[in-house]
Design a protein around this motif. Sequence first.
Motif, mmCIF file in Angstrom:
data_model
loop_
_atom_site.group_PDB
_atom_site.id
_atom_site.type_symbol
_atom_site.label_atom_id
_atom_site.label_comp_id
_atom_site.label_asym_id
_atom_site.label_seq_id
_atom_site.Cartn_x
_atom_site.Cartn_y
_atom_site.Cartn_z
ATOM 1 N N THR A 182 46.907 33.588 40.157
ATOM 2 C CA THR A 182 48.183 34.269 39.943
ATOM 3 C C THR A 182 47.964 35.596 39.203
ATOM 4 O OG1 THR A 182 48.567 33.203 37.799
ATOM 5 C CG2 THR A 182 49.336 32.029 39.767
ATOM 6 N N PHE A 183 49.018 36.413 39.162
ATOM 7 C CA PHE A 183 48.954 37.660 38.400
ATOM 8 C C PHE A 183 48.635 37.361 36.937
ATOM 9 C CE2 PHE A 183 52.086 40.024 41.388
ATOM 10 C CZ PHE A 183 51.027 40.410 42.187
ATOM 11 N N ARG A 184 49.333 36.385 36.378
ATOM 12 C CA ARG A 184 49.171 36.071 34.959
ATOM 13 C C ARG A 184 47.752 35.632 34.635
ATOM 14 N NH1 ARG A 184 51.790 32.316 35.295
ATOM 15 N NH2 ARG A 184 50.264 30.656 35.082
ATOM 16 N N GLU A 185 47.151 34.821 35.499
ATOM 17 C CA GLU A 185 45.789 34.335 35.279
ATOM 18 C C GLU A 185 44.768 35.467 35.271
ATOM 19 O OE1 GLU A 185 45.791 29.840 37.162
ATOM 20 O OE2 GLU A 185 45.754 31.543 38.528
ATOM 21 N N GLN A 186 45.138 36.595 35.894
ATOM 22 C CA GLN A 186 44.223 37.730 35.967
ATOM 23 C C GLN A 186 44.602 38.854 35.008
ATOM 24 O OE1 GLN A 186 42.706 38.407 40.168
ATOM 25 N NE2 GLN A 186 44.479 37.117 40.648
ATOM 26 N N GLY A 187 45.498 38.533 34.087
ATOM 27 C CA GLY A 187 45.837 39.493 33.042
ATOM 28 C C GLY A 187 46.741 40.622 33.481
ATOM 29 N N VAL A 188 47.456 40.449 34.594
ATOM 30 C CA VAL A 188 48.384 41.491 35.057
ATOM 31 C C VAL A 188 49.672 41.399 34.250
ATOM 32 C CG1 VAL A 188 49.735 42.362 36.999
ATOM 33 C CG2 VAL A 188 47.424 41.469 37.374
ATOM 34 N N GLU A 189 50.025 42.476 33.577
ATOM 35 C CA GLU A 189 51.244 42.508 32.784
ATOM 36 C C GLU A 189 52.425 42.973 33.642
ATOM 37 O OE1 GLU A 189 50.529 44.884 29.362
ATOM 38 O OE2 GLU A 189 48.881 43.631 28.620
ATOM 39 N N GLU A 190 53.613 42.554 33.243
ATOM 40 C CA GLU A 190 54.807 42.862 34.041
ATOM 41 C C GLU A 190 55.071 44.354 34.141
ATOM 42 O OE1 GLU A 190 58.263 40.623 33.077
ATOM 43 O OE2 GLU A 190 57.177 38.729 32.875
ATOM 44 N N SER A 191 54.599 45.121 33.156
ATOM 45 C CA SER A 191 54.848 46.563 33.142
ATOM 46 C C SER A 191 53.864 47.342 34.025
ATOM 47 C CB SER A 191 54.760 47.094 31.711
ATOM 48 O OG SER A 191 53.463 46.819 31.165
ATOM 49 N N GLU A 192 52.838 46.671 34.530
ATOM 50 C CA GLU A 192 51.801 47.349 35.325
ATOM 51 C C GLU A 192 52.283 47.692 36.731
ATOM 52 O OE1 GLU A 192 47.650 46.107 35.306
ATOM 53 O OE2 GLU A 192 48.140 44.672 33.724
ATOM 54 N N THR A 193 51.613 48.700 37.304
ATOM 55 C CA THR A 193 51.828 49.055 38.707
ATOM 56 C C THR A 193 50.540 48.752 39.464
ATOM 57 O OG1 THR A 193 53.388 50.827 38.135
ATOM 58 C CG2 THR A 193 52.380 50.907 40.326
ATOM 59 N N LEU A 194 50.635 47.905 40.481
ATOM 60 C CA LEU A 194 49.466 47.514 41.271
ATOM 61 C C LEU A 194 49.368 48.363 42.528
ATOM 62 C CD1 LEU A 194 49.824 43.630 40.997
ATOM 63 C CD2 LEU A 194 48.340 45.125 39.641
ATOM 64 N N LEU A 195 48.135 48.639 42.947
ATOM 65 C CA LEU A 195 47.905 49.456 44.133
ATOM 66 C C LEU A 195 47.685 48.561 45.349
ATOM 67 C CD1 LEU A 195 47.384 52.258 45.392
ATOM 68 C CD2 LEU A 195 44.970 51.984 44.771
ATOM 69 N N LEU A 196 48.482 48.769 46.397
ATOM 70 C CA LEU A 196 48.336 48.026 47.650
ATOM 71 C C LEU A 196 47.445 48.816 48.584
ATOM 72 C CD1 LEU A 196 49.234 45.628 49.481
ATOM 73 C CD2 LEU A 196 51.050 47.138 50.320
ATOM 74 N N ARG A 197 46.407 48.154 49.088
ATOM 75 C CA ARG A 197 45.448 48.846 49.938
ATOM 76 C C ARG A 197 44.885 47.885 50.977
ATOM 77 N NH1 ARG A 197 40.688 52.906 47.842
ATOM 78 N NH2 ARG A 197 39.403 52.942 49.706
ATOM 79 N N ARG A 198 44.531 48.438 52.114
ATOM 80 C CA ARG A 198 43.926 47.612 53.155
ATOM 81 C C ARG A 198 42.472 47.329 52.786
ATOM 82 N NH1 ARG A 198 44.395 48.737 59.674
ATOM 83 N NH2 ARG A 198 43.624 46.707 60.350
ATOM 84 N N LYS A 199 42.118 46.036 52.760
ATOM 85 C CA LYS A 199 40.781 45.634 52.334
ATOM 86 C C LYS A 199 39.920 45.139 53.497
ATOM 87 C CE LYS A 199 38.386 42.715 48.945
ATOM 88 N NZ LYS A 199 38.538 41.672 47.888
ATOM 89 N N PHE A 200 40.559 44.461 54.440
ATOM 90 C CA PHE A 200 39.822 43.883 55.565
ATOM 91 C C PHE A 200 40.256 44.543 56.871
ATOM 92 C CE2 PHE A 200 40.587 40.547 52.375
ATOM 93 C CZ PHE A 200 39.277 40.313 51.981
ATOM 94 N N PHE A 201 39.289 44.845 57.724
ATOM 95 C CA PHE A 201 39.572 45.448 59.024
ATOM 96 C C PHE A 201 39.053 44.491 60.092
ATOM 97 C CE2 PHE A 201 39.658 48.880 56.055
ATOM 98 C CZ PHE A 201 40.599 49.772 56.530
ATOM 99 N N TYR A 202 39.898 43.544 60.475
ATOM 100 C CA TYR A 202 39.464 42.543 61.443
ATOM 101 C C TYR A 202 39.365 43.108 62.853
ATOM 102 C CZ TYR A 202 40.498 39.208 57.738
ATOM 103 O OH TYR A 202 40.520 38.526 56.551
ATOM 104 N N SER A 203 40.371 43.905 63.224
ATOM 105 C CA SER A 203 40.390 44.448 64.580
ATOM 106 C C SER A 203 41.383 45.597 64.662
ATOM 107 C CB SER A 203 40.790 43.358 65.589
ATOM 108 O OG SER A 203 41.010 43.910 66.864
#
Length: 231
Positions: A182-203
């Motif tokens: 979860t976010f909490r287990e990884q130290g992500v705070e509610e005030s943070e902004t996370l970056l969405l990015r493509r990680k896998f290129f299957y096809s």
Amino acid sequence: MVALSLKICVRQCNVVKTMQFEPSTPVYDACRIIRERVPEAQSGQASDYGLFLSDDDPRKGIWLESGRTLDYYMLRNGDVLEYKKKQRPQKIKMLDGAVKTIMVDDSKTVGELLVTICSRIGITNYEEYSLIQEVPEDKKEESTGTLKKDRTLLLRDERKMEKLKAKLHTDDDLNWLDHSRTFREQGVEESETLLLRRKFFYSDQNVDSRDPVQLNLLYVQVNSIRLHQSI
């Protein structure tokens, strides 16, 4: 069977009630009983709320699963459970700079939340995307503090790494979030902004040429990789 006496804290108004439950009571039923007996817990949709067992270390606090029983969590008399909303806002930033605030379920893993996040943004191939927690510069400096004793060696290693990255770009230097936690287990705070990015290129077949959202994000990401390689 001896009843279990627990302190229930209704987090949104900080009301604490001492309640007794059968240890074999499912968490789902415990939540229902709390809503029935505590007026302060009756606001909002019942499905949006749950029981949270906190810890001094925020990463170790856990949401009680609705299908489990109370005795599964080895609770003791006098333990405090928070009855609170699982839904919370999370800021998500895309590579084109756009930031969206999306309601997420704090009890779910990153992998589960990506389905919700991508669908709200308009991305269908959610399994190819992931989230990055950007590390502040001061924390980066702390992590390399032991290397500063030999500045010459550090600079030489940095030059070598930059040359390697120019030849073969990898995402190893990015702080990708673990999909199984979860976010909490990884130290992500509610005030943070996370970056969405493509990680896998299957096809390439997964890229919908009629989807402007997906095409724009892919275009920005490819350009950022090219820029990194040209440095």
